[in-house]
Design an enzyme around this catalytic site. Structure first.
Site, PDB file in Angstrom:
ATOM      1  NE  ARG A   1       0.982  12.921  10.626  1.00  0.00           N
ATOM      2  CZ  ARG A   1       0.974  11.875  11.195  1.00  0.00           C
ATOM      3  NH1 ARG A   1       1.631  11.966  12.452  1.00  0.00           N
ATOM      4  NH2 ARG A   1       0.636  10.705  10.981  1.00  0.00           N
TER       5      ARG A   1
ATOM      6  CG  LEU B   1      -1.805  -1.116   1.373  1.00  0.00           C
ATOM      7  CD1 LEU B   1      -2.933  -0.998   2.266  1.00  0.00           C
ATOM      8  CD2 LEU B   1      -2.662  -1.519   0.012  1.00  0.00           C
TER       9      LEU B   1
HETATM   10  C1  UD1 Z   1      -3.376   1.164  10.018  1.00  0.00           C
HETATM   11  C2  UD1 Z   1      -4.169   0.156  10.816  1.00  0.00           C
HETATM   12  C3  UD1 Z   1      -3.892   0.152  12.247  1.00  0.00           C
HETATM   13  C4  UD1 Z   1      -2.420  -0.185  12.497  1.00  0.00           C
HETATM   14  C5  UD1 Z   1      -1.632   0.888  11.920  1.00  0.00           C
HETATM   15  C6  UD1 Z   1      -0.370   0.619  11.924  1.00  0.00           C
HETATM   16  C7  UD1 Z   1      -6.309   0.100   9.385  1.00  0.00           C
HETATM   17  C8  UD1 Z   1      -7.710   0.505   9.378  1.00  0.00           C
HETATM   18  N1  UD1 Z   1      -5.801   0.476  10.507  1.00  0.00           N
HETATM   19  O1  UD1 Z   1      -3.760   2.520  10.787  1.00  0.00           O
HETATM   20  O2  UD1 Z   1      -4.757  -0.936  12.942  1.00  0.00           O
HETATM   21  O3  UD1 Z   1      -2.156  -0.075  13.797  1.00  0.00           O
HETATM   22  O4  UD1 Z   1      -2.144   0.910  10.422  1.00  0.00           O
HETATM   23  O5  UD1 Z   1       0.484   1.704  11.488  1.00  0.00           O
HETATM   24  O6  UD1 Z   1      -5.862  -0.531   8.799  1.00  0.00           O
HETATM   25  N2  UD1 Z   1      -3.369   3.791   2.682  1.00  0.00           N
HETATM   26  C9  UD1 Z   1      -3.697   3.626   1.288  1.00  0.00           C
HETATM   27  N3  UD1 Z   1      -4.794   3.849   0.925  1.00  0.00           N
HETATM   28  C10 UD1 Z   1      -5.651   4.074   1.759  1.00  0.00           C
HETATM   29  C11 UD1 Z   1      -5.672   4.471   3.165  1.00  0.00           C
HETATM   30  C12 UD1 Z   1      -4.140   3.973   3.688  1.00  0.00           C
HETATM   31  O7  UD1 Z   1      -2.919   3.406   0.492  1.00  0.00           O
HETATM   32  O8  UD1 Z   1      -6.836   4.535   1.281  1.00  0.00           O
HETATM   33  C13 UD1 Z   1      -1.885   3.241   3.074  1.00  0.00           C
HETATM   34  C14 UD1 Z   1      -1.147   4.613   3.459  1.00  0.00           C
HETATM   35  O9  UD1 Z   1      -0.590   5.201   2.707  1.00  0.00           O
HETATM   36  C15 UD1 Z   1      -0.298   4.036   4.769  1.00  0.00           C
HETATM   37  C16 UD1 Z   1      -1.103   2.731   5.082  1.00  0.00           C
HETATM   38  O10 UD1 Z   1      -1.917   2.464   4.111  1.00  0.00           O
HETATM   39  O11 UD1 Z   1       0.883   3.820   4.189  1.00  0.00           O
HETATM   40  C17 UD1 Z   1      -1.648   2.755   6.464  1.00  0.00           C
HETATM   41  O12 UD1 Z   1      -2.967   3.886   6.295  1.00  0.00           O
HETATM   42  P1  UD1 Z   1      -3.207   4.666   7.491  1.00  0.00           P
HETATM   43  O13 UD1 Z   1      -4.308   5.511   7.142  1.00  0.00           O
HETATM   44  O14 UD1 Z   1      -1.990   5.461   8.003  1.00  0.00           O
HETATM   45  O15 UD1 Z   1      -3.434   3.534   8.767  1.00  0.00           O
HETATM   46  P2  UD1 Z   1      -3.531   3.880  10.323  1.00  0.00           P
HETATM   47  O16 UD1 Z   1      -4.419   4.903  10.596  1.00  0.00           O
HETATM   48  O17 UD1 Z   1      -1.953   4.241  10.632  1.00  0.00           O
END
Ligand code: UD1
Ligand code: CA
Length: 453
Positions: A15, A8
């Protein structure tokens, strides 16, 4: 069984406060997402998918030529939605979900996790943290089975007390994901399709969740801002330093040492403070590297001494050479045994024969020097006529006096001597003396002009 790896990398990384997508920021000289891809490559995946969104074109360009499939997620609606963009492309076998901003995950950790997976079992990488704020929490029943993951923002006070956290790294099967991802809903605190909701679905079907933890929490650390980036860089470099110390390399200060690529060292290598190694570098037995030296894509053989503030790039250095301080070896430099390149000397595309010396203030480019040559201070090979580069050929045992210009193409035969201050534009035969400078005139008793007062 097939293995699909899904990385992903669609998030913006607001940030970081950067025009560049987060996953392209470099750790140890390499984009975050490339670290993840390099690790994924060690797993022997059938297919690797990269989910892109913010800065998609830049990420695609960076990964051009690599064996990956891109899935475009035009709107970032959550991790579950992101993985769903690859559903049509996934096989029914194992699927491993990784993150473009979690660069230090190790292949061993992932292999162990993948070993747990089949149609009746999911793999989940968890980590127990003293300060779990922000992470998804692992909820287990009385028997210790994982029943669901609750995101921090959706969690009750009691659930927020759980310290076992979701790293986000999941191993499942394609069949499971094809069944579960279309059922995700965005009815939660963030209005997102959470990948983590598949664990409650698994529990409802009686599918077991096998959890594993990385050997070090560093492996699952993500990057959200430049401060975390810097901290991860230091941790990574410290780890590299410790490994070299274990292998017997002497580092003056493991906290002031950077490798951006691959560094291989023989026995009893000494590296002083502030050195940077980039690309592919090897240092033979007993090599000593002085402080604040940069070495990129170069091989240095046993017993060579490099003094402070030298810059060495694309060079091959044989045994017992002496370089610096303040030397600059540019690509195509080849130094033979016991040769010397001293302070404020720049070399490029230059072969320097055994025992030859260029000790001070010179430029030697597009040149080959035999053995036992002495190049006086301030010698310049004039290799460029404004349009083309030309070579200078210097035979064995040539002596070039100080402040000489060698206008290429030009050849100096073996044993030739060049008088100091010469501009040499024609070949000099072996054993000859060439002097090309205006003759000195001397007037005895010279009276300097005086101001009339
Ligand atoms: C996610 C997890 C959380 C975990 C944490 C660890 C979920 C719902 N939650 O939360 O349980 O503890 O990671 O860091 O999965 N991304 C995409 N497309 C999207 C959303 C996200 O590519 O639509 C990618 C982001 O670029 C990022 C990663 O997925 O690299 C994680 O996404 P983020 O929104 O940061 O998840 P967290 O809220 O940190
Ligand atoms: Ca995150």
């Amino acid at each position: 069984m097939t293995l699909d790896v899904v990385i992903l990398a669609a998030g913006q990384g607001t940030r970081m406060r950067s025009a560049k997508p987060k996953v392209l920021h470099a750790l140890a000289g390499k984009p975050l997402v490339s670290h993840v891809l390099d690790t994924a490559e060690q797993l022997g995946a059938t297919r690797t998918h990269v989910v892109i969104g913010h800065g998609a074109e830049q990420v695609e360009a960076e990964l051009d030529g690599r064996d990956v499939r891109f899935a475009l997620q035009t709107e970032q609606k959550g991790t579950g939605h992101a993985v769903a963009q690859t559903l049509d492309e996934l096989g029914d076998g194992k699927v491993l979900i990784l993150y473009g901003d979690v660069p230090l995950i190790r292949a061993e950790t992932l292999t162990a996790l993948l070993d747990e997976v089949d149609e009746r079992r999911l793999g989940l990488l968890t980590v127990t943290l003293d300060d779990p704020g922000g992470y998804g929490r692992i909820v287990r029943d009385a028997e210790g089975r994982v029943t669901r993951i609750v995101e921090h923002k959706d969690a009750s006070e009691a659930e927020r007390g759980i310290t076992e956290c979701n790293t986000g790294i999941v191993a499942a099967t394609g069949t499971q994901l094809k069944r579960w991802l279309p059922q995700l809903s965005a009815e939660n605190a963030q209005g997102e399709y959470y990948l983590t909701d598949i664990f409650a679905m698994a529990a409802a079907e009686g599918i077991e969740v096998a959890t594993a933890s990385p050997a070090s929490a560093l492996e699952v650390e993500g990057v959200n801002n430049r401060s975390q980036m810097a901290a991860l860089e230091r941790a990574y470099q410290r780890d590299r330093a410790e490994r070299l110390l274990t292998e017997g390399v002497a580092l003056a200060d493991p906290a002031r040492f950077d490798v951006r690529g691959r560094l291989q060292c023989g026995h009893d290598v000494f590296i002083d403070v502030g050195c940077v190694f980039e690309g592919d570098v090897t240092l033979g037995d007993g090599v000593s590297v002085g402080p604040y030296t940069l070495i990129r894509d170069s091989h240095v053989a046993a017993g060579t001494v490099i003094e402070a503030h030298s810059i060495i790039e694309g060079a091959e250095v044989a045994e017992q050479a002496h370089i610096g301080p303040f030397a600059r070896l540019r690509p195509g430099t080849r130094l033979a045994r016991q040769s010397k390149v001293g302070n404020f000397v720049e070399t490029k595309n230059a072969e320097v024969g055994e025992g030859s010396k260029i000790n001070h203030l010179s430029y030697v480019g597009d040149a080959s020097l035999g053995g036992g040559v002495n190049i006086g201070a301030g010698t310049i090979t004039c290799n460029y006529d404004g349009a083309h580069k030309h070579r200078t050929e210097i035979g064995d045992d040539v002596f070039v006096g100080s402040n000489t210009a060698l206008v290429a193409p030009v050849a100096l035969g073996a044993g030739a001597t060049i008088g100091a201050g010469s501009t040499i534009s024609r070949d000099v035969e072996a054993g000859a003396l060439a002097v090309a400078r205006t003759r000195q005139t001397t007037r005895a008793g010279w009276k300097r002009p005086r101001k009339s007062s």
